[in-house]
Structure formats: structure tokens, C-alpha cells
Design an enzyme around this catalytic site. Structure first.
Site, PDB file in Angstrom:
ATOM      1  N   TYR A  53       0.811  -1.209   0.000  1.00 12.89           N
ATOM      2  CA  TYR A  53       0.000   0.000   0.000  1.00 12.89           C
ATOM      3  C   TYR A  53       0.843   1.257   0.000  1.00 12.89           C
ATOM      4  O   TYR A  53       1.960   1.256   0.510  1.00 12.89           O
ATOM      5  CB  TYR A  53      -0.928   0.028   1.222  1.00 12.89           C
ATOM      6  CG  TYR A  53      -2.008  -1.014   1.229  1.00 12.89           C
ATOM      7  CD1 TYR A  53      -2.303  -1.785   0.105  1.00 12.89           C
ATOM      8  CD2 TYR A  53      -2.753  -1.244   2.385  1.00 12.89           C
ATOM      9  CE1 TYR A  53      -3.311  -2.742   0.141  1.00 12.89           C
ATOM     10  CE2 TYR A  53      -3.760  -2.198   2.419  1.00 12.89           C
ATOM     11  CZ  TYR A  53      -4.026  -2.943   1.294  1.00 12.89           C
ATOM     12  OH  TYR A  53      -5.024  -3.892   1.330  1.00 12.89           O
ATOM     13  N   GLY A 243     -23.842   4.450  -4.254  1.00 13.00           N
ATOM     14  CA  GLY A 243     -24.653   5.044  -5.312  1.00 13.00           C
ATOM     15  C   GLY A 243     -24.040   6.266  -5.954  1.00 13.00           C
ATOM     16  O   GLY A 243     -24.618   6.838  -6.892  1.00 13.00           O
TER      17      GLY A 243
END
Length: 347
Positions: A53, A243
Site C-alpha cells: 500500500y 450510489g
């Protein structure tokens, strides 16, 4: 916050785990410190990172996330109150810049642990995980398994286990886990550990969310019967289940806006249709789509901890508040109905 003892260990981990892969890329050290302060204040005691990472992985930033976490642990002085998990990279995915001649062998694993300990500024890693397999198999959303009969390059799992056993014996790591594993791989780790009296895998970190319930097909039974719980990553499907990417929206600074190559959960019509259906269902029940998606993962009995991530405190607050969100029996029925309509749209 809820806590769970991981079987075959002394680790009591919070139901939510703080993921870190944006630190050093989308988040600064100061922002990471703020996330840690807030998450710990809300009862999270489990932090997950990796030597690879931040994401997307590249040589210029490799190890930066561990370094940031290490600086926090040193400055805060609360390392003993936290469960720290990290991972060793395997060959593939253009990861050879991490070490020459990458493999999951004794040399690579020992070098990886020593480098992670130095960056994290700690003496012992609580949970050390194999980030992905060192063999030909499907992970990171790959389909169509390709059989290779001759000259397959791989490190035998027994060799990996023996290297990890040596590190447990030396006190550099406490427990071991696997990530992005298959049913065959997880069972092989367990069988070899029992046969040769080597450390037992205590957890498996695989993707799990409403768009990708493939863990339920072959892995959930192993988690249950062999007591190897899931550490669920990507519970929001790279943020898609909030969403925010529907109707061709690309919010400024969002991960999939910045890094279009991460199209696992947005790259097909079925994925978009399924996402829309889940978002509409959440709103029908007067719930945040993100919190409904996270609460679903939180509710699964085979999940020990749900790895959440955020690039802002506002997102982190909403994600952590999912611990107080209940999936009612009625909502669960509706979720399962959608799962039958959209069967594994993003495995």
C-alpha cells in the site's frame, strides 16, 4: 462497537476494521492521523494495512501506508491497545519492484516482515497475511481458470508455512492469515499446518459485498466448519454501493474517478443495474445505501470484521455508524430476492 474473539487466537477485534490503502495516495499523513483518532475514539481497535500500500500500487509510494501508520503508533503511544495486521506481497501484479525475485519463500517473507516492522516501528505484527497466492489460480476478480500442467512457477505452501512458523517462533509475528484465497488454498494451508504441527491460519481476507457474494459459494462453509472467519474487504464495492457513481456521475477526487482501471464493480451493465436496485431498496427502507451495504456484511455470522475505508472523516463517520444499523428480517428477504435476480454480478 462490537468485538469478536478470532478462534484459535487471543485476538479480540472490533466488528469494524479500519482499512488504510488510501494513505499516502489519496490521503495525507495528517488526514490519516485524523481518521485513526476518530476510528479509535469510536471503538475500532483493528487496523489493516499491507507492504504494497497505498493503492494503486507503484514503486514511488510502496510502503508509505505502513510508514504513516508507524508514525502514528509512535506518536500516540497506544500501540498496545490495537491489533495491527499487514500483508506480504506475492509475485504477479507487477510487484517485483518491492523485492527482486519475488516469491512466498523463506527469504522474501523474512525480508518483508523485517521491512514492515521497521516502517511500522513495532516489535511484533499481530496478524501477518499472505496478500495473494503464489500459484496459478483465480483472484482479484479473474474468471476462466487456466490449467497449467507443466513448468508452473509457484512456492509450495509448505515452504510458505515453514517461513511463517519461523517468524512466529522468533516473536516477530503472532498469528497468520491468508487473503484472496480459494477454497482449495485455504484447506491446503489448514491440512499442512495440522500434519506438520505448523501455525494455523486464523483468518481469510477476501472481497465480500452485495455485488460480490461469491464467498458464500465455496468459502463460507469452510469459515464456519473450520473456524476461519472472514475479514471482509471492499464491503462497499470500491464505493459503488453508496450510489455515487450511478447515472454516469464521477465525483471529484473519488477513487474510481481518479483510477478508472478499477472497473470491477462498475464495468458492466449488470453491475450498474444491480447497484441501482440496491440503492433504491435502501432508500425505500429510509436507509443510507452505504450503511445498508455495510450492515449486511456486519450481519454475516462468518465475518469476524468488516474492513471499511474512507478518504474523508464524513465518509468514515457514516461507515462506522453502520454498526448501529439493523438489517430487519423483511429487508433481508428483499436483499436475497435481489441476489437471485442479479446473481453474482461482480465475482
Amino acid at each position: 462497537m462490537e468485538y469478536r474473539r478470532i478462534p484459535h487466537s487471543s485476538l479480540d477485534v472490533s466488528k469494524l476494521c479500519l482499512g488504510t490503502m488510501t494513505w499516502g495516495e489519496q490521503n495525507t499523513e495528517q488526514e490519516a492521523f485524523s481518521q485513526l483518532d476518530y476510528a479509535i475514539g469510536e471503538g475500532i481497535n483493528f487496523i489493516d494495512t499491507a507492504e504494497m500500500y497505498p493503492v494503486p500500487p507503484r514503486a514511488e509510494t510502496q510502503g508509505e501506508t505502513e510508514r504513516i501508520l508507524g508514525n502514528y503508533l509512535k506518536s500516540s503511544g497506544n500501540r498496545n491497545n490495537l491489533v495491527i495486521a499487514t500483508k506480504v506481497s506475492a509475485p504477479g501484479g507487477k510487484s517485483d519492484y518491492i523485492r527482486p525475485n519475488m516469491a512466498l519463500d523463506w527469504r522474501n517473507i523474512h525480508e518483508a516482515v523485517d521491512a514492515s516492522l521497521e516502517r511500522l516501528q513495532i516489535d511484533t505484527i499481530d496478524l501477518y497475511q499472505v496478500h495473494w497466492p503464489d500459484r496459478n489460480c483465480n483472484f482479484f476478480g479473474e474468471l476462466s481458470y487456466q490449467q497449467i500442467d507443466d513448468n508452473e512457477k509457484q512456492t509450495p505452501i509448505i515452504e510458505t508455512l515453514e517461513a511463517l512458523a519461523d517468524l512466529v517462533k522468533s516473536g516477530k509475528i503472532r498469528y497468520i492469515g491468508v487473503s484472496n484465497e480459494t477454497p482449495w488454498g485455504l484447506m491446503k494451508y489448514l491440512q499442512l499446518a495440522e500434519k506438520h504441527d505448523l501455525p494455523r491460519v486464523i483468518s481469510v481476507q477476501n472481497p465480500y459485498n452485495l455485488l460480490n457474494r461469491s464467498f458464500e459459494v465455496g468459502m463460507a462453509e469452510i469459515s464456519h466448519r473450520e473456524e476461519v472467519p472472514l475479514l471482509a474487504y471492499s464491503p462497499l464495492a470500491f464505493g459503488a454501493l453508496s450510489g455515487k457513481y450511478l447515472n454516469d456521475q464521477w465525483p471529484e477526487g473519488a477513487r474510481l474517478t481518479l483510477f478508472k482501471r478499477f472497473a470491477r464493480y462498475t464495468g458492466s451493465q449488470m453491475a450498474l443495474e444491480a447497484t441501482k436496485a440496491y440503492v433504491e431498496l435502501a432508500r425505500e427502507f429510509n436507509m443510507s445505501p452505504a450503511q445498508m451495504a455495510l450492515a449486511f456484511v456486519n450481519s454475516r455470522k462468518f465475518v469476524a470484521s468488516n474492513i471499511i475505508g474512507a478518504t474523508s472523516i464524513e465518509q468514515l463517520r457514516e461507515n462506522i455508524d453502520s454498526i448501529n444499523t439493523c438489517i430487519s428480517p423483511e429487508l433481508l428477504i428483499r436483499l436475497d430476492e435481489l441476489a437471485q435476480i442479479y446473481r453474482l454480478p461482480c465475482p
